[in-house]
Design a protein around this motif. Structure first.
Motif, short mmCIF file in Angstrom:
data_model
loop_
_atom_site.label_atom_id
_atom_site.label_comp_id
_atom_site.label_asym_id
_atom_site.label_seq_id
_atom_site.Cartn_x
_atom_site.Cartn_y
_atom_site.Cartn_z
N CYS A 16 0.82 -1.18 0.00
CA CYS A 16 0.00 0.00 0.00
C CYS A 16 0.85 1.23 0.00
O CYS A 16 0.57 2.21 -0.65
N HIS A 362 -4.67 -4.78 5.81
CA HIS A 362 -5.11 -3.65 6.63
C HIS A 362 -6.48 -3.18 6.17
O HIS A 362 -6.96 -3.53 5.10
N ASP A 373 -6.94 0.00 -2.29
CA ASP A 373 -6.06 0.08 -1.12
C ASP A 373 -6.84 0.52 0.10
O ASP A 373 -7.14 1.70 0.24
N PRO A 374 -7.14 -0.40 0.99
CA PRO A 374 -6.74 -1.79 1.10
C PRO A 374 -7.92 -2.74 0.93
O PRO A 374 -7.79 -3.92 1.18
N GLU A 410 -2.45 0.99 9.28
CA GLU A 410 -1.31 0.65 8.43
C GLU A 410 -0.81 1.88 7.71
O GLU A 410 0.38 2.10 7.53
N GLU A 411 -1.79 2.70 7.27
CA GLU A 411 -1.43 3.83 6.41
C GLU A 411 -0.50 4.83 7.08
O GLU A 411 0.33 5.44 6.43
N ASP A 439 -2.59 -6.62 0.67
CA ASP A 439 -2.94 -5.22 0.91
C ASP A 439 -3.80 -4.78 -0.27
O ASP A 439 -5.01 -4.95 -0.25
ZN LIG Z 1 -2.56 -0.34 1.74
#
Ligand SMILES: [Zn+2]
Ligand SMILES: *[C@@H]1O[C@H](CO)[C@@H](O)[C@H](O)[C@H]1NC(C)=O
Ligand SMILES: *[C@@H]1O[C@H](CO)[C@@H](O)[C@H](O)[C@H]1NC(C)=O
Ligand SMILES: *[C@@H]1O[C@H](CO)[C@@H](O)[C@H](O)[C@H]1NC(C)=O
Ligand SMILES: *[C@@H]1O[C@H](CO)[C@@H](O)[C@H](O)[C@H]1NC(C)=O
Ligand SMILES: *[C@@H]1O[C@H](CO)[C@@H](O)[C@H](O)[C@H]1NC(C)=O
Ligand SMILES: *[C@@H]1O[C@H](CO)[C@@H](O)[C@H](O)[C@H]1NC(C)=O
Ligand SMILES: *[C@@H]1O[C@H](CO)[C@@H](O)[C@H](O)[C@H]1NC(C)=O
Ligand SMILES: *[C@@H]1O[C@H](CO)[C@@H](O)[C@H](O)[C@H]1NC(C)=O
Ligand SMILES: *[C@@H]1O[C@H](CO)[C@@H](O)[C@H](O)[C@H]1NC(C)=O
Ligand SMILES: *[C@@H]1O[C@H](CO)[C@@H](O)[C@H](O)[C@H]1NC(C)=O
Ligand SMILES: *[C@@H]1O[C@H](CO)[C@@H](O)[C@H](O)[C@H]1NC(C)=O
Ligand SMILES: *[C@@H]1O[C@H](CO)[C@@H](O)[C@H](O)[C@H]1NC(C)=O
Length: 709
Positions: A16, A362, A373-374, A410-411, A439
């Motif tokens: 990602c 994520h 994404d995601p 996650e980002e 991802d």
């Molecule tokens: Zn991602």
């Protein structure tokens, strides 16, 4: 011979936190003629899994995920919904909560002032499109950088190319004054946070990062391709949000380095892993006047002579711009939060609870959508849980424990997965076999993989079992398409949630399907990564989602159920040879030398013990010695811990895998034998490099000895 150019990040099409580059395959060695049988022959369990996948129900999950704010830490109900779906399908599910530092956008502004005093004020917004409802949601997410610094900056500005250290070196060589200026940098190449870091380290006081149509090849409005929503080219107002954490230094909550973030955890200062200067992302169309004001000042782009320096915005010559007399004024106001985030966790106990496969994706996105994404991965995981639920109904039970994880945050910097790893590390160090990361499962039709070498064999073999929908062709397996379009398994750098696992010596694979040069432009981290984009351009019919999910399911099935754990330690051997040769080539351009004999001796020992391991495992199988096979399976699970046994890399202790790591100044793209290589390429310190030859050799020997004993 056809030159295949695939628009896939070299680090795996799926991370990602990635940016897209054209990958060329000049040297792609054709594999042996594919022995793939068609249709693939599947056992009855495999058939149950594969047949359970339904494109329409995947699209329903996708619709759910892409119609609400799910920026990190803001949507507990989506986490619970995920856990509930898994529970319905037979997984024991829960939410794991962490308290982490995040920041959220409050307000921002940018103004260009020309030398004559007139001004241009970019809107810093993406166009609302009637066809794409979530682009117009009243709670749509502003354009901003996660973990960016709150502050103002007013100064002249300089174009710094892609903002890599070599770009700054070049500017210094050209005599460009950087101190006190604002950096205008092009997206592409290194992870965005490192662009800001490099600007900061050169005394610059702010950064503006713009998207450039040069990243889109021929798929642009300048070549007559219609822009989204009317066609597959990039909408000119597209803005790439994203984190500006210093990803190659430390992922996870910046205030709890090395330990998990609970409500009462002590907090460390964060300035070493997040910027101390403000930054903003903008679209190419709003960058255009800002770049044009630099035309004719300083050194023209072509004369700078740096890779990726000159872009494709019309009327711009990508001059450095010193002396132009134009200035920028930017403000960026962020609100700090120490706030809960939620990882959904779903478990099916195996009969061997000391062997665990972790499947992760994520859930958080920068926008209301996040269809690729995601949440292409999130939708696939719901459908996968349904498929395993069907298998459980037959009385099947996995040999090894399966853990599904839906990571939050996650980002911002792999926060949910890193905190989780830090909490469960004693258990994981003992029991974790592999982390399967998905991802961006789908942003185009071409399958891509990056993996630790021990997973290469099984990841490749399973591709032969999947029927892959591809540009209207029929009767092609995923392997056929992959072999033709890509054919290489990438080395893991960073940019997605496998990172924490790899750097504790756990095998991992990262997977996803992406676009080639003639496919629709994937509007990464923009409002246009929406359900409408996905169902119109990214994956109409959701057939690629389905195939990707089938692939992950069979991979998980075999890893969790095969009597012989399908990890192949010996695959590290030829990879070591490749990395060694690359290191040797790197060294050839320096005047000093390194003694690599310790490293090559360790590699030889590893190969020898890996081959003995194979012999003993084959013996266990041929004599039906389950006890011995179990011992060998445990060695396959454990040996790669050795690669992470010597402490962290210089200046970035989190990263412990000494065979590959994200490049210090790339963030996404990997560097091999990182301790040795970067002591040379960054520090120019051959004494240090020699020490790392020793440590790297030692790590390889520890791994080798686990295979032996
Ligand atoms: Zn991602
Ligand atoms: C293809 O060949 C390889 C190596 O000969 C073998 O390991 C594999 O099982 C074969 N796969 C299929 C689908 O026949
Ligand atoms: C959470 O996400 C769901 C599904 O997209 C959405 O319906 C809901 O409004 C979101 N919650 C919040 C607080 O935004
Ligand atoms: C100031 O300069 C800009 C850029 O050259 C130009 O577009 C604008 O028309 C000028 N304004 C005035 C008032 O001259
Ligand atoms: C773009 O088009 C030109 C001219 O047709 C071609 O030579 C080039 O290879 C194309 N580039 C890509 C990335 O497809
Ligand atoms: C550009 O850089 C390359 C590689 O560093 C060098 O070979 C070439 O001579 C340079 N060209 C110009 C015009 O400076
Ligand atoms: C799975 O195993 C764990 C650890 O042994 C145990 O605590 C848990 O109750 C088991 N779950 C189920 C559903 O059997
Ligand atoms: C595709 O494979 C099926 C068997 O699964 C066969 O009946 C069909 O003729 C094949 N079609 C093509 C176009 O090769
Ligand atoms: C699922 O695939 C079928 C058959 O190709 C198609 O008719 C249907 O529209 C697809 N579903 C969705 C939601 O796209
Ligand atoms: C390493 O590079 C040197 C030249 O710099 C070459 O002579 C030598 O054969 C190379 N060794 C290996 C193992 O590739
Ligand atoms: C190696 O030495 C030569 C001659 O002293 C010098 O010109 C060159 O820059 C040096 N190269 C490196 C990489 O230090
Ligand atoms: C292998 O051993 C297991 C128990 O250890 C036994 O149940 C099985 O029948 C044996 N299989 C063969 C082919 O001998
Ligand atoms: C090079 O590394 C060595 C070993 O870590 C260290 O003692 C030395 O100070 C370093 N040299 C420089 C110039 O940084």
């Amino acid at each position: 011979m056809k030159l295949i150019v695939v628009l896939i990040a070299a680090i795996g099409a799926q991370a990602c936190q990635r940016e897209r580059t054209f990958k060329t395959h000049h040297s792609h060695v054709k594999r042996q003629v594919s022995n793939v049988t068609f249709p693939p022959v599947l056992n009855s369990d495999e058939q149950i899994l594969v047949n359970s996948f339904d494109n329409t129900s995947i699209s329903t999950w996708s619709y759910y995920y892409t119609h609400g704010d799910h920026v990190a830490g803001r949507n507990r109900s989506m986490a619970q919904w995920t856990a509930d779906r898994w529970a319905e399908n037979g997984f024991t599910s829960r939410l794991d909560e962490y308290y982490v530092y995040l920041n959220y956008p409050v307000s921002h502004s940018l103004q260009l002032t020309y030398p004559n005093g007139s001004t241009f004020t970019p809107s810093l917004t993406e166009a609302v499109l009637e066809e794409d409802e979530t682009t117009g949601y009243p709670n749509r997410i502003p354009t901003f950088h996660g973990y960016s610094f709150s502050g103002n900056a007013s100064a002249d500005y300089v174009y710094v190319g892609r903002g890599q250290q070599v770009d700054f070196d070049r500017l210094i060589a050209l005599g460009v004054e950087l101190e006190g200026k604002i950096a205008l940098a092009k997206y592409g190449g290194p992870f965005r946070g490192l662009k800001v870091k490099n600007a900061q380290e050169h005394g610059m006081i702010g950064a503006v990062l713009f998207s450039d149509p040069s990243d889109d090849g021929n798929m642009t409005i300048f070549k007559g391709v219609a822009a989204y929503p009317d066609g597959p080219a990039r909408n000119p107002t597209t803005v790439q949000r994203g984190s500006v954490q210093f990803l190659s230094i430390y992922p996870g909550d910046p205030t709890t380095p090395g330990y998990t973030s609970k409500e009462d955890s002590p907090r460390a200062a964060r300035m070493n892993s997040v910027p101390q200067i403000p930054s903003l992302p903008i679209s190419w169309v709003e960058a255009q006047p800002i770049l044009q004001a630099l035309n004719g000042y300083g050194t023209a782009g072509v004369e700078v002579n740096r890779t990726g320096w000159v872009g494709a915005i019309p009327g711009v010559n990508y001059s450095t711009g010193d002396g132009a007399g134009a200035s920028l004024s930017l403000t960026n106001v962020m609100e700090d939060a120490y706030t809960p985030i939620w990882d959904a966790v779903g478990i099916i106990n195996g009969t061997n609870q000391d062997e665990v496969i972790i499947v992760g994706n994520h859930r958080d996105a920068w926008i209301i959508g996040g269809a690729a994404d995601p949440n292409s991965g999130s939708s696939v995981l719901i459908e996968l849980s349904k498929a395993f639920g069907k298998l459980l109904e037959t009385g099947w039970k996995p040999t090894r424990t399966i853990v599904l994880c839906s990571w939050d945050a996650e980002e911002y910097g792999l926060v949910g997965s890193t905190e989780w790893m830090e909490e469960y590390i004693p258990w994981l160090k003992g029991a974790a076999v592999s982390n399967l990361n998905i991802d961006i499962a789908v942003s185009g039709p071409i399958p891509g993989l990056a993996a630790t070498p021990d997973l290469h064999t099984i990841s490749t073999e399973i591709m032969k079992k999947i029927i892959w929908p591809y540009r209207g062709t029929v009767n092609r397996t995923m392997y056929d398409v992959w072999e033709e379009e890509d054919g290489d398994i990438g080395v893991l750098g960073s940019g997605s949630d496998y990172t924490s696992f790899v750097h504790r010596g756990i095998s991992a694979v990262d997977m996803g399907a992406g676009g080639g040069p003639n496919d629709p432009i994937y509007p990464y981290h923009s409002n246009y990564d929406s359900y409408h984009w996905m169902s119109t351009f990214g994956d109409p019919g959701f057939h690629t989602h389905k195939a990707m999910g089938q692939y992950l399911s069979l991979l998980l099935y075999h890893l969790s159920s095969d009597a012989i754990l399908p990890l192949e330690p010996a695959n590290y051997g030829p990879e070591f040879d490749k990395y060694f040769e690359e290191l040797n080539t790197t060294l050839a351009s320096y005047n000093e030398t390194l003694d690599l004999s310790e490293l090559s001796a360790a590699i030889d020992t590893f190969k020898e013990y890996a081959s003995q391991f194979n012999g003993l495992r084959a013996f266990a199988v041929s004599t039906n010695n389950t006890e011995l096979l179990n011992v060998q399976n445990h060695k396959a699970r454990d040996f790669s811990r050795g690669f992470a046994s010597q402490g962290g890399l210089p200046g970035r202790e989190f990263f412990q895998h000494l065979i590959f790591a994200p490049g210090l100044d790339t963030g996404y793209a990997p560097v091999t034998f990182p301790g040795i290589t970067e002591s040379v390429t960054f520090e120019g310190n051959f004494t240090l490099a020699q020490e790392w030859v020793g440590k790297t050799a030692q790590a390889i020997l520890v791994a080798a000895n686990i295979l032996k004993t």
